[in-house]
Design a protein around this motif. Structure first.
Motif, PDB file in Angstrom:
ATOM      1  N   PHE A 101       6.187   2.489  16.475  1.00  0.00           N
ATOM      2  CA  PHE A 101       6.152   2.969  15.104  1.00  0.00           C
ATOM      3  C   PHE A 101       7.477   2.584  14.467  1.00  0.00           C
ATOM      4  O   PHE A 101       8.541   2.843  15.027  1.00  0.00           O
ATOM      5  CB  PHE A 101       5.978   4.494  15.049  1.00  0.00           C
ATOM      6  N   THR A 102       7.427   1.957  13.325  1.00  0.00           N
ATOM      7  CA  THR A 102       8.638   1.611  12.582  1.00  0.00           C
ATOM      8  C   THR A 102       8.627   2.388  11.275  1.00  0.00           C
ATOM      9  O   THR A 102       7.784   2.137  10.411  1.00  0.00           O
ATOM     10  CB  THR A 102       8.693   0.099  12.294  1.00  0.00           C
ATOM     11  N   PRO A 103       9.534   3.362  11.147  1.00  0.00           N
ATOM     12  CA  PRO A 103       9.575   4.131   9.894  1.00  0.00           C
ATOM     13  C   PRO A 103       9.885   3.234   8.715  1.00  0.00           C
ATOM     14  O   PRO A 103      10.632   2.255   8.851  1.00  0.00           O
ATOM     15  CB  PRO A 103      10.717   5.128  10.128  1.00  0.00           C
ATOM     16  N   PRO A 104       9.319   3.532   7.570  1.00  0.00           N
ATOM     17  CA  PRO A 104       9.641   2.723   6.375  1.00  0.00           C
ATOM     18  C   PRO A 104      11.089   2.945   5.990  1.00  0.00           C
ATOM     19  O   PRO A 104      11.682   3.981   6.296  1.00  0.00           O
ATOM     20  CB  PRO A 104       8.696   3.274   5.317  1.00  0.00           C
ATOM     21  N   PRO A 105      11.691   1.967   5.323  1.00  0.00           N
ATOM     22  CA  PRO A 105      13.087   2.130   4.865  1.00  0.00           C
ATOM     23  C   PRO A 105      13.206   3.346   3.964  1.00  0.00           C
ATOM     24  O   PRO A 105      12.309   3.624   3.161  1.00  0.00           O
ATOM     25  CB  PRO A 105      13.381   0.847   4.102  1.00  0.00           C
ATOM     26  N   VAL A 106      14.308   4.034   4.072  1.00  0.00           N
ATOM     27  CA  VAL A 106      14.578   5.191   3.236  1.00  0.00           C
ATOM     28  C   VAL A 106      15.167   4.706   1.920  1.00  0.00           C
ATOM     29  O   VAL A 106      16.124   3.943   1.917  1.00  0.00           O
ATOM     30  CB  VAL A 106      15.556   6.153   3.946  1.00  0.00           C
ATOM     31  N   ALA A 107      14.566   5.118   0.815  1.00  0.00           N
ATOM     32  CA  ALA A 107      15.081   4.735  -0.517  1.00  0.00           C
ATOM     33  C   ALA A 107      16.396   5.451  -0.758  1.00  0.00           C
ATOM     34  O   ALA A 107      16.524   6.652  -0.505  1.00  0.00           O
ATOM     35  CB  ALA A 107      14.069   5.106  -1.582  1.00  0.00           C
ATOM     36  N   ARG A 108      17.367   4.711  -1.235  1.00  0.00           N
ATOM     37  CA  ARG A 108      18.679   5.320  -1.513  1.00  0.00           C
ATOM     38  C   ARG A 108      19.052   5.102  -2.931  1.00  0.00           C
ATOM     39  O   ARG A 108      18.822   4.205  -3.571  1.00  0.00           O
ATOM     40  CB  ARG A 108      19.735   4.735  -0.597  1.00  0.00           C
TER      41      ARG A 108
END
Length: 150
Positions: free
Chosen positions: A143-150
């Motif tokens: 599982f690859t978490p989606p990038p966190v929006a910053r």
């Protein structure tokens, strides 16, 4: 084993030269991985991870990460990010790293030491088997978490 294996050391600190060498190796390991010197220092400082390296002429030419973690079923280990500089391959460096990690696993009483490798990497798979790893019938899932929006 009659062959003389290269010396493997566990990094206890990261010099700028070490960081540069590991960054160079990381580029050969993965086209998408990004180097982060703070992350490298965190690996060296973390209780559950150890960065093993082989040096030639003072430069890091091979590296692998040894990870251990306690689980209800026992203390387990995992081998990650095994890489040898492309100009140094075929000199027993990967074998030395793997042998040292299997020794560490044995000395520490780990229940298992696992690693994963793509099926297309047949020569690597033969190397892993030659130092005692056994292929398992399993499905590796990620599982690859989606990038966190910053």
């Amino acid at each position: 084993m009659s062959e003389l294996l290269p010396n493997v050391e566990v990094l206890s600190s990261v010099t700028d030269a070490d960081a540069s060498d590991v960054a160079h190796l990381l580029g050969q390991l993965s086209k998408t991985a990004t180097f982060d010197q703070d992350r490298l220092s965190a690996i060296v400082a973390h209780d559950a991870t150890e960065l093993l390296v082989v040096r030639v002429g003072g430069r890091v030419v091979g590296a692998a990460t040894f990870v251990t973690f306690p689980l209800p079923s026992g203390v387990r280990g995992h081998v990650e990010d095994v890489v040898v500089d492309e100009t140094m391959r075929g000199n027993g460096i990967a074998r030395a790293l793997l042998v040292r990690m299997t020794e560490m696993a044995t000395d520490r009483g780990l229940r298992t030491l696992d690693l994963t490798s793509r099926p297309s990497r047949e020569s690597a798979l033969r190397l892993y088997e030659s130092v005692g790893f056994v292929r398992r019938e399993t499905n590796a899932l990620r599982f690859t978490p989606p990038p966190v929006a910053r």
